[in-house]
Design an enzyme around this catalytic site. Sequence first.
Site, PDB file in Angstrom:
ATOM      1  N   HIS A 173       4.276   1.761   3.776  1.00  0.00           N
ATOM      2  CA  HIS A 173       3.359   1.105   3.682  1.00  0.00           C
ATOM      3  C   HIS A 173       2.348   1.364   4.540  1.00  0.00           C
ATOM      4  O   HIS A 173       0.933   1.578   4.471  1.00  0.00           O
ATOM      5  CB  HIS A 173       2.961  -0.117   3.225  1.00  0.00           C
ATOM      6  CG  HIS A 173       3.018  -1.503   4.425  1.00  0.00           C
ATOM      7  ND1 HIS A 173       2.898  -2.536   4.474  1.00  0.00           N
ATOM      8  CD2 HIS A 173       3.819  -1.300   5.387  1.00  0.00           C
ATOM      9  CE1 HIS A 173       2.887  -3.107   5.732  1.00  0.00           C
ATOM     10  NE2 HIS A 173       3.087  -2.466   6.362  1.00  0.00           N
TER      11      HIS A 173
ATOM     12  N   ASP B 102      -7.623  -1.785  -0.011  1.00  0.00           N
ATOM     13  CA  ASP B 102      -6.725  -2.648   0.580  1.00  0.00           C
ATOM     14  C   ASP B 102      -7.316  -4.192   1.420  1.00  0.00           C
ATOM     15  O   ASP B 102      -8.450  -4.479   2.479  1.00  0.00           O
ATOM     16  CB  ASP B 102      -5.813  -2.478   2.640  1.00  0.00           C
ATOM     17  CG  ASP B 102      -4.440  -2.444   2.652  1.00  0.00           C
ATOM     18  OD1 ASP B 102      -4.919  -3.756   2.313  1.00  0.00           O
ATOM     19  OD2 ASP B 102      -3.787  -2.150   3.488  1.00  0.00           O
TER      20      ASP B 102
ATOM     21  N   HIS C 244       0.869  -0.837   0.000  1.00  0.00           N
ATOM     22  CA  HIS C 244       0.129  -0.244  -0.222  1.00  0.00           C
ATOM     23  C   HIS C 244       0.365   1.484  -0.178  1.00  0.00           C
ATOM     24  O   HIS C 244       0.042   2.335  -0.131  1.00  0.00           O
ATOM     25  CB  HIS C 244      -1.072  -0.122   1.177  1.00  0.00           C
ATOM     26  CG  HIS C 244      -2.385   0.651   0.819  1.00  0.00           C
ATOM     27  ND1 HIS C 244      -3.610   0.681   1.882  1.00  0.00           N
ATOM     28  CD2 HIS C 244      -2.696   0.963  -0.636  1.00  0.00           C
ATOM     29  CE1 HIS C 244      -4.470   1.486   1.258  1.00  0.00           C
ATOM     30  NE2 HIS C 244      -4.256   2.070  -0.488  1.00  0.00           N
TER      31      HIS C 244
ATOM     32  N   GLU D 268      -1.881  -5.618  -1.179  1.00  0.00           N
ATOM     33  CA  GLU D 268      -1.204  -5.957   0.247  1.00  0.00           C
ATOM     34  C   GLU D 268      -2.382  -7.670   0.195  1.00  0.00           C
ATOM     35  O   GLU D 268      -2.447  -7.924   0.919  1.00  0.00           O
ATOM     36  CB  GLU D 268      -1.921  -5.925   1.308  1.00  0.00           C
ATOM     37  CG  GLU D 268      -1.377  -3.972   1.610  1.00  0.00           C
ATOM     38  CD  GLU D 268       0.009  -3.860   1.723  1.00  0.00           C
ATOM     39  OE1 GLU D 268       0.310  -5.587   1.872  1.00  0.00           O
ATOM     40  OE2 GLU D 268       0.458  -3.401   1.799  1.00  0.00           O
TER      41      GLU D 268
ATOM     42  N   ASP E  63      -9.366   0.007   4.297  1.00  0.00           N
ATOM     43  CA  ASP E  63      -8.265  -0.779   4.890  1.00  0.00           C
ATOM     44  C   ASP E  63      -9.134  -0.921   6.542  1.00  0.00           C
ATOM     45  O   ASP E  63      -9.611  -1.050   7.185  1.00  0.00           O
ATOM     46  CB  ASP E  63      -6.830   0.432   5.006  1.00  0.00           C
ATOM     47  CG  ASP E  63      -6.337   0.072   5.024  1.00  0.00           C
ATOM     48  OD1 ASP E  63      -5.613  -1.178   5.713  1.00  0.00           O
ATOM     49  OD2 ASP E  63      -4.802   0.738   4.242  1.00  0.00           O
TER      50      ASP E  63
ATOM     51  N   ASP F  39      -6.421  -6.399   2.757  1.00  0.00           N
ATOM     52  CA  ASP F  39      -6.878  -6.422   4.701  1.00  0.00           C
ATOM     53  C   ASP F  39      -7.937  -5.717   5.102  1.00  0.00           C
ATOM     54  O   ASP F  39      -8.104  -6.034   6.561  1.00  0.00           O
ATOM     55  CB  ASP F  39      -5.381  -6.642   5.106  1.00  0.00           C
ATOM     56  CG  ASP F  39      -4.996  -4.618   6.227  1.00  0.00           C
ATOM     57  OD1 ASP F  39      -6.098  -4.065   5.821  1.00  0.00           O
ATOM     58  OD2 ASP F  39      -4.157  -4.028   5.608  1.00  0.00           O
TER      59      ASP F  39
ATOM     60  N   HIS G  54      -5.714  -0.743   8.333  1.00  0.00           N
ATOM     61  CA  HIS G  54      -5.478   0.925   9.124  1.00  0.00           C
ATOM     62  C   HIS G  54      -5.389   2.398   8.863  1.00  0.00           C
ATOM     63  O   HIS G  54      -5.695   2.194   7.279  1.00  0.00           O
ATOM     64  CB  HIS G  54      -3.670   0.195   9.178  1.00  0.00           C
ATOM     65  CG  HIS G  54      -3.571  -1.635   9.064  1.00  0.00           C
ATOM     66  ND1 HIS G  54      -3.448  -1.969   8.387  1.00  0.00           N
ATOM     67  CD2 HIS G  54      -2.780  -1.558  10.539  1.00  0.00           C
ATOM     68  CE1 HIS G  54      -3.387  -3.321   8.985  1.00  0.00           C
ATOM     69  NE2 HIS G  54      -2.945  -3.106   9.880  1.00  0.00           N
TER      70      HIS G  54
ATOM     71  N   ASP H  71      -2.993   4.408   8.193  1.00  0.00           N
ATOM     72  CA  ASP H  71      -1.932   5.040   7.260  1.00  0.00           C
ATOM     73  C   ASP H  71      -1.208   6.200   6.975  1.00  0.00           C
ATOM     74  O   ASP H  71      -1.094   6.089   6.024  1.00  0.00           O
ATOM     75  CB  ASP H  71      -1.456   3.627   5.351  1.00  0.00           C
ATOM     76  CG  ASP H  71      -1.835   2.491   5.735  1.00  0.00           C
ATOM     77  OD1 ASP H  71      -1.486   1.865   6.399  1.00  0.00           O
ATOM     78  OD2 ASP H  71      -2.976   2.591   4.435  1.00  0.00           O
TER      79      ASP H  71
END
Length: 309
Positions: free
Chosen positions: A146, A232, A102, A277, A129, A234, A131, A133
């Site tokens: 990332h 992403d 990412h 990812e 996502d 995840d 996260h 980021d």
Amino acid sequence: MSEVNKHISLIGVPTDVGAGHRGASMGPEALRVAGITQTLEALGLHVKDCGNLSGPPNPWQRPDDAGYRHLDEVIAWNKLLCEASYQELKAGRLPIMLGGDHCLGAGSVSAAARYCKEAGKKLLVVWLDAHTDFNTHEISPTGNIHGMPVACLFGHGPKELTHLAGFCPALNAQQIKQVGIRSVDAEEKKFVHQAGYEVFDMRYIDENGMRNTMERVLAKVDSNTHIHVSFDVDFLDPEIAPGVGTTVRGGPNYREAQLCMEMIGDTGLMGSLDIVELNPALDMRNLTAEIALEMIQSLFGLNTLVRPK
């Protein structure tokens, strides 16, 4: 709302230089093996596979003295991606970035920001996502870039990444909505609050539901809006999508994620897309790539039921 662009460009970016695990560099081929071209063509889309960009290998080194891991390589890959994606947008096509980790969001979103500024369009980035980021080299516990692309897009980071769009910052707080967040570092959390953009974390989704969440995310879009989706993998709960390097339990389940994608697809306003990812080295029989493609189908308008337009 307008119909989604039917002319698609696939841009493979086979690198994991920004990540803490090896394997995301195999993501583009995993998506191709899962049949992304055929999946999109079955929806009536015209697909051009631009192949893979070619950039520096992953040196797999520790962070440098400034706190960045593989900074030169991250810059090189993002410059390549930003230019490639921008050229496809200028040609009237919808670029899909097949990542890769990412950190590449800095390049893909910068390309969309540049295009929108020149075309007089409004930009909305929907960042899906686990996260935020939004780390910087001063506060990142790992130095993995990332975890920093959104901060770079807000102007916090090395000039080579903050100015990819040709101006800085590439994004402001009104141009990004994050959905599905459930893992944020302590110092990063403070920085996100200072930035002042909207984060729809998993508690918000639990309390309000995905429909209410996406209605808020999309409340101000209109026919002049370009939606950039940065997906992403995840974002998905690891029980349904195990093939990522940074799994975080408690993410959206299959139907919640499908509804999120369907509601974006209903707008007809998606103009660019990241899929990042995906790590086949951690997957089971390419399951996560196949789940990702089912989500992408929904982004391009496939619904469970036949619904009137």
